[in-house]
Design a protein around this motif. Structure first.
Motif, mmCIF file in Angstrom:
data_model
loop_
_atom_site.group_PDB
_atom_site.id
_atom_site.type_symbol
_atom_site.label_atom_id
_atom_site.label_comp_id
_atom_site.label_asym_id
_atom_site.label_seq_id
_atom_site.Cartn_x
_atom_site.Cartn_y
_atom_site.Cartn_z
ATOM 1 N N SER A 146 64.382 40.801 -119.830
ATOM 2 C CA SER A 146 64.350 40.968 -121.286
ATOM 3 C C SER A 146 65.053 42.248 -121.723
ATOM 4 O O SER A 146 65.789 42.255 -122.715
ATOM 5 N N GLN A 147 64.851 43.347 -120.969
ATOM 6 C CA GLN A 147 65.544 44.593 -121.316
ATOM 7 C C GLN A 147 67.047 44.477 -121.091
ATOM 8 O O GLN A 147 67.845 45.019 -121.857
ATOM 9 N N LEU A 148 67.418 43.758 -120.030
ATOM 10 C CA LEU A 148 68.840 43.551 -119.758
ATOM 11 C C LEU A 148 69.487 42.768 -120.895
ATOM 12 O O LEU A 148 70.562 43.133 -121.389
ATOM 13 N N GLU A 149 68.839 41.708 -121.318
ATOM 14 C CA GLU A 149 69.361 40.899 -122.418
ATOM 15 C C GLU A 149 69.457 41.721 -123.705
ATOM 16 O O GLU A 149 70.422 41.574 -124.466
ATOM 17 N N LEU A 154 72.384 42.349 -109.510
ATOM 18 C CA LEU A 154 73.813 42.066 -109.646
ATOM 19 C C LEU A 154 74.039 40.682 -110.252
ATOM 20 O O LEU A 154 74.888 40.506 -111.133
ATOM 21 N N MET A 155 73.299 39.715 -109.787
ATOM 22 C CA MET A 155 73.442 38.359 -110.321
ATOM 23 C C MET A 155 73.040 38.316 -111.791
ATOM 24 O O MET A 155 73.707 37.661 -112.613
ATOM 25 N N ALA A 156 71.963 39.008 -112.140
ATOM 26 C CA ALA A 156 71.490 38.997 -113.523
ATOM 27 C C ALA A 156 72.510 39.618 -114.468
ATOM 28 O O ALA A 156 72.774 39.080 -115.547
ATOM 29 N N VAL A 157 73.102 40.740 -114.074
ATOM 30 C CA VAL A 157 74.110 41.390 -114.919
ATOM 31 C C VAL A 157 75.345 40.512 -115.044
ATOM 32 O O VAL A 157 75.880 40.304 -116.137
ATOM 33 N N ARG A 158 75.807 39.979 -113.925
ATOM 34 C CA ARG A 158 76.997 39.127 -113.956
ATOM 35 C C ARG A 158 76.788 37.902 -114.844
ATOM 36 O O ARG A 158 77.658 37.551 -115.660
ATOM 37 N N ARG A 159 75.649 37.273 -114.726
ATOM 38 C CA ARG A 159 75.381 36.086 -115.534
ATOM 39 C C ARG A 159 75.280 36.432 -117.018
ATOM 40 O O ARG A 159 75.719 35.652 -117.873
ATOM 41 N N GLU A 160 74.698 37.585 -117.326
ATOM 42 C CA GLU A 160 74.584 37.978 -118.725
ATOM 43 C C GLU A 160 75.967 38.235 -119.318
ATOM 44 O O GLU A 160 76.247 37.855 -120.460
ATOM 45 N N ALA A 161 76.841 38.884 -118.550
ATOM 46 C CA ALA A 161 78.211 39.109 -119.014
ATOM 47 C C ALA A 161 78.923 37.784 -119.245
ATOM 48 O O ALA A 161 79.581 37.582 -120.278
ATOM 49 N N GLU A 162 78.791 36.879 -118.306
ATOM 50 C CA GLU A 162 79.485 35.604 -118.416
ATOM 51 C C GLU A 162 78.921 34.745 -119.547
ATOM 52 O O GLU A 162 79.631 33.918 -120.123
ATOM 53 N N ARG A 163 77.658 34.936 -119.897
ATOM 54 C CA ARG A 163 77.059 34.194 -121.014
ATOM 55 C C ARG A 163 77.797 34.485 -122.314
ATOM 56 O O ARG A 163 77.896 33.618 -123.186
ATOM 57 N N PHE A 164 78.334 35.706 -122.423
ATOM 58 C CA PHE A 164 79.078 36.092 -123.619
ATOM 59 C C PHE A 164 80.592 36.117 -123.381
ATOM 60 O O PHE A 164 81.338 36.657 -124.185
ATOM 61 N N ALA A 165 81.030 35.527 -122.261
ATOM 62 C CA ALA A 165 82.457 35.459 -121.917
ATOM 63 C C ALA A 165 83.078 36.842 -121.748
ATOM 64 O O ALA A 165 84.274 37.023 -121.981
#
Length: 252
Positions: free
Chosen positions: A155-158, A205-216
């Motif tokens: 949640s904090q990452l998002e 690492l996976m969580a950050v990468r996926r969050e970045a990719e969620r917003f392209a």
């Protein structure tokens, strides 16, 4: 020189993690003037070269959202580095004899008691005296308690990514022009003095990468090679890929 290489092949990032503080309006506008002036100077040479701009305060999200992109054009990207929380990504004590390691990601993957017990076992294995252990644990318990109280996790990452995206949208900038310029986690050292366990590192690492990719958003992991396990190759031995890290980054 860079223009000859091709604007589609190279980007120029004039500054990395600028140490201008504080990050809010209580500070001066020095960094705003420096960044805007630098973009203008580059544009006087080339209108096409891709520029990577950054906010102050170590290139953090807090620095980015305090930046006024009044110099914007379609060939400007905006960088921020993701090392939140720093207490997890950079578990490393200042004193060479101190221990700072083992915080989990996310926080609810473990408990303060388990982290403290594991840290004490590592100090026992390293042969620390009872006095050294007491001194280490006094400092470590405060860090451990604060981390679990804040309950760091998805949640904090998002929320951090959303802050950057909201800033971009407010200025008419597509999220694909935001650039996660760095992210990474120190890997647990062999003696347990620093770093995160590999499973926690890979989850982050996976969580950050996926969050970045969620917003392209394009992203870049820190880094190719260093002695702390924050690298895409193994920290020791032959220069071979860290396969588990590559998988966490979604790479073949």
């Amino acid at each position: 020189m860079l223009i000859k290489i091709g604007a589609d092949k190279v980007a120029l990032e004039p500054y990395n993690e600028p140490a201008y503080y504080p990050c809010d309006s209580s500070g001066s506008d020095d960094w705003q003037r420096i960044m805007a002036g630098t973009v203008r100077d580059i544009r006087a040479v080339s209108s096409e070269l891709t520029i990577v701009a950054t906010g102050a305060c170590g290139g953090s999200i807090a620095g980015l959202v305090n930046l006024d992109p009044n110099f914007d054009d379609p060939n400007v990207y905006y960088s921020f580095h993701m090392y939140d929380p720093h207490s997890f990504t950079h578990q490393r004590a200042d004193d060479k004899n101190a221990f700072s390691s083992g915080l989990p990601w996310p926080a609810d993957a473990s408990t303060p008691e388990v982290v403290a017990e594991t840290l004490k076992a590592q100090m026992d294995a390293a042969g620390l005296s009872q006095i050294e252990e007491v001194m280490n644990m006094a400092s470590a318990r405060e860090t451990i308690a604060r981390y679990f109280e804040q309950n760091w996790g998805q949640s904090q990452l998002e929320a951090g990514f959303r802050q950057a995206v909201d800033w971009a949208e407010a200025h008419g900038i597509a999220s694909r022009r935001l650039f996660v310029g760095e992210f990474g986690v120190i890997l647990m050292s062999a003696d347990g003095r620093m770093g995160a366990f590999d499973a926690d590192r890979l989850r982050y690492l996976m969580a950050v990468r996926r969050e970045a990719e969620r917003f392209a958003m394009p992203w870049s992991a820190w880094e190719f090679s260093n002695p702390y396990g924050m690298s895409v190759i193994q920290p020791k031995g032959p220069a071979i890929p860290d396969r588990e890290m590559l998988r966490a980054l979604g790479l073949p």
